[in-house]
Design a protein around this motif. Structure first.
Motif, PDB file in Angstrom:
ATOM      1  N   TRP A  45      59.653 -17.228   7.270  1.00 14.70           N
ATOM      2  CA  TRP A  45      60.159 -16.797   5.974  1.00 14.70           C
ATOM      3  C   TRP A  45      60.233 -18.001   5.028  1.00 14.70           C
ATOM      4  N   LEU A  48      60.738 -17.597   1.196  1.00 16.07           N
ATOM      5  CA  LEU A  48      62.022 -17.110   0.691  1.00 16.07           C
ATOM      6  C   LEU A  48      63.203 -17.808   1.342  1.00 16.07           C
ATOM      7  N   ASP A  51      66.275 -18.782  -0.597  1.00 13.30           N
ATOM      8  CA  ASP A  51      67.094 -17.629  -0.970  1.00 13.30           C
ATOM      9  C   ASP A  51      67.811 -17.049   0.253  1.00 13.30           C
ATOM     10  N   LEU A  52      67.101 -16.916   1.364  1.00 13.23           N
ATOM     11  CA  LEU A  52      67.635 -16.276   2.559  1.00 13.23           C
ATOM     12  C   LEU A  52      68.619 -17.162   3.327  1.00 13.23           C
ATOM     13  N   ARG A  71      68.646  -5.641  -3.592  1.00 11.73           N
ATOM     14  CA  ARG A  71      68.588  -7.115  -3.597  1.00 11.73           C
ATOM     15  C   ARG A  71      67.128  -7.547  -3.622  1.00 11.73           C
ATOM     16  N   PHE A  73      63.899  -9.922  -3.142  1.00 12.22           N
ATOM     17  CA  PHE A  73      63.412 -11.022  -2.317  1.00 12.22           C
ATOM     18  C   PHE A  73      61.938 -11.209  -2.628  1.00 12.22           C
ATOM     19  N   TYR A  74      61.504 -12.445  -2.728  1.00 13.57           N
ATOM     20  CA  TYR A  74      60.079 -12.748  -2.860  1.00 13.57           C
ATOM     21  C   TYR A  74      59.549 -13.004  -1.455  1.00 13.57           C
ATOM     22  N   ILE A  75      58.539 -12.242  -1.042  1.00 10.86           N
ATOM     23  CA  ILE A  75      58.011 -12.371   0.316  1.00 10.86           C
ATOM     24  C   ILE A  75      56.493 -12.269   0.303  1.00 10.86           C
ATOM     25  N   THR A  83      57.607  -9.437  -5.115  1.00 13.53           N
ATOM     26  CA  THR A  83      59.044  -9.250  -5.137  1.00 13.53           C
ATOM     27  C   THR A  83      59.326  -7.844  -4.635  1.00 13.53           C
ATOM     28  N   TYR A  85      62.524  -5.165  -2.855  1.00 13.95           N
ATOM     29  CA  TYR A  85      63.950  -4.890  -2.998  1.00 13.95           C
ATOM     30  C   TYR A  85      64.481  -4.201  -1.753  1.00 13.95           C
ATOM     31  N   GLU A 109      64.479  -0.808   2.724  1.00 13.74           N
ATOM     32  CA  GLU A 109      63.662  -1.198   1.572  1.00 13.74           C
ATOM     33  C   GLU A 109      63.754  -0.155   0.472  1.00 13.74           C
TER      34      GLU A 109
END
Length: 165
Positions: A45, A48, A51-52, A71, A73-75, A83, A85, A109
């Motif tokens: 990961w 991200l 962030d994580l 929330r 998250f860029y993954i 991006t 959510y 998700e």
């Protein structure tokens, strides 16, 4: 317990946050599965992690649950970054000595709903937005989205005019 669950669950265990997850969680990480299983989270990961990691560390250090709706998250999970959510709940998992051994993450998700709601808001702000999208998708050959007066079929027709709602 978590393996048979329908919910998307990942357990990040220990100070390295080793990822253990169920089959329902695998689609949320796409191409990262199966190599992420049993490996430190930072390895898989990376995009991200800034962030994580604070979220996981915060739960591990305080023992307090973190939860959020939609929330972002860029993954990178399918060969490109995006991006996405999630509704998330990150909870501390205690060890026998009373300390926190890991973080149990239950996620759902919400990307499709979040994007659909954003598109609807855009359409409400600018009703011509959908016509422009329809026109650009038609590659220069826009189709009418209204029933054809000529044939009465109700199907979209290729009349060369701008798409209408």
């Amino acid at each position: 317990m978590m393996l048979g669950a329908d919910a998307q669950i990942v357990l990040f265990w220990g100070p390295e946050f080793v990822a253990l997850y169920n089959d329902a969680y695998a689609p949320t990480i796409g191409d990262k599965h199966p190599k992420a299983l049993g490996r430190p989270a930072r390895e898989n990961w990376a995009e991200l992690w800034d962030d994580l990691e604070p979220l996981l560390r915060g739960v591990r250090e305080t023992g307090k649950t973190f939860s959020a709706k939609d929330r972002p998250f860029y993954i990178e999970r399918r060969g490109f970054g995006e991006t996405v959510y999630f509704d998330v709940s990150y909870s501390a998992v205690p060890e026998a000595d009373g300390g926190v051994g890991g973080v149990l993450c239950i996620v759902s998700e919400t990307t499709e709903r979040v994007r659909a709601e954003a598109a609807l808001r855009e359409l409400q702000r600018d009703p011509r937005a959908e016509s422009r999208r329809t026109y650009s998708r038609a590659r220069g050959r826009p189709r009418s989205l209204t029933p054809s007066a000529e044939d009465g079929s109700g199907r979209a027709t290729d009349r060369g005019d701008r798409a209408r709602l």
